[in-house]
Design a protein around this motif. Sequence first.
Motif, PDB file in Angstrom:
ATOM      1  N   GLY A 111       0.806  -1.055   0.115  1.00 10.32           N
ATOM      2  CA  GLY A 111      -0.093  -0.228   0.216  1.00 10.32           C
ATOM      3  C   GLY A 111       0.507   1.557   0.177  1.00 10.32           C
ATOM      4  N   ASN A 112       0.599   2.341  -0.718  1.00  6.79           N
ATOM      5  CA  ASN A 112       1.083   3.282  -1.200  1.00  6.79           C
ATOM      6  C   ASN A 112      -0.133   4.142  -2.561  1.00  6.79           C
ATOM      7  N   GLU A 113      -0.153   5.155  -1.586  1.00  6.54           N
ATOM      8  CA  GLU A 113      -0.916   6.362  -2.345  1.00  6.54           C
ATOM      9  C   GLU A 113      -0.855   6.938  -3.671  1.00  6.54           C
ATOM     10  N   LYS A 114       0.641   6.681  -3.129  1.00  2.00           N
ATOM     11  CA  LYS A 114       1.883   7.708  -4.751  1.00  2.00           C
ATOM     12  C   LYS A 114       1.855   6.363  -5.603  1.00  2.00           C
ATOM     13  N   GLY A 115       1.828   6.613  -6.464  1.00  2.00           N
ATOM     14  CA  GLY A 115       1.767   6.024  -7.926  1.00  2.00           C
ATOM     15  C   GLY A 115       3.553   6.134  -7.662  1.00  2.00           C
ATOM     16  N   GLY A 116       4.189   4.597  -8.759  1.00  2.00           N
ATOM     17  CA  GLY A 116       5.674   4.105  -8.929  1.00  2.00           C
ATOM     18  C   GLY A 116       6.305   4.354  -7.720  1.00  2.00           C
ATOM     19  N   SER A 117       6.186   4.145  -6.901  1.00  2.00           N
ATOM     20  CA  SER A 117       6.464   3.810  -5.734  1.00  2.00           C
ATOM     21  C   SER A 117       7.454   1.181  -5.700  1.00  2.00           C
TER      22      SER A 117
ATOM     23  N   THR B 156      -2.801  -2.543  -4.209  1.00  2.00           N
ATOM     24  CA  THR B 156      -3.575  -1.809  -4.040  1.00  2.00           C
ATOM     25  C   THR B 156      -3.271  -0.843  -4.650  1.00  2.00           C
ATOM     26  N   PRO B 157      -4.549   0.174  -5.903  1.00  2.00           N
ATOM     27  CA  PRO B 157      -3.851   1.205  -6.599  1.00  2.00           C
ATOM     28  C   PRO B 157      -2.844   2.830  -6.472  1.00  2.00           C
ATOM     29  N   GLY B 158      -2.220   3.427  -7.176  1.00  2.00           N
ATOM     30  CA  GLY B 158      -1.345   4.384  -6.552  1.00  2.00           C
ATOM     31  C   GLY B 158      -1.698   5.248  -6.563  1.00  2.00           C
TER      32      GLY B 158
END
Length: 232
Positions: free
Chosen positions: A57-63, A157-159
């Motif tokens: 999980g991380n709400e930042k894409g590209g991680s 999960t989605p970014g």
Amino acid sequence: MPVSSDVSTDKVCSKCGAVYGFACCRDDECPFRYTRGGLPPPTEMAKQGGPHVIVLGNEKGGSGKSTIAMHLIVGLMKRGFSVASIDLDASQGTLSRYIEYRKAFSEASDHRLDAPDHRLFHGSDARVRNDADREDRENLEAVLDELAYHDFIVIDTPGSAGSLAQLGLTFANTLITPLNDSFLDLDLLARVDAKGEKILTLGQYGQNVLDERHRRKMSDQGPLACITQMTL
């Protein structure tokens, strides 16, 4: 297919070398053969109360969530565990494509590569937010129940911020948050001082995780183990 030395021989098919839990024998008469018409025997973790759910999980894409998820899946399979995976990011579907390419390469070559029991999860189309959230939870619970005989379930999960990212968090036994070497990425977890030595306040995602841990403490659901992994 070579078998890891830490996998007991009673889990290995003598016909094709498949290891029960993460590879299916190609012989229809083999007891390791898995079809949707029947369930295989319960694994050790299922016997102990259910699979261990790992959420990326991380709400930042590209991680690097999907990449790390795939490495985890393969690593667990190679250790002989029964592994399932769920992709909550149907619009991008990076983890699903990883698995598709892996299967396609395996079928087109002499390299037998194992694959997890995978599901691509599509969110609700309900227009009312409460209805959509309720339907998503019910549908995800059904998928988790369907996969409950596995040792591990890895959820990607989605970014971005959204209900599905938050929903995935609520089912995690272990949360892994990949983080790029950037203050912009760190900002989602916590805001720090100019020297990067002191946390000033939690970021939005960090607060979501704290709220989830508090909710579990109040409801006796069990702890949430959190791991932050720097990706360079």
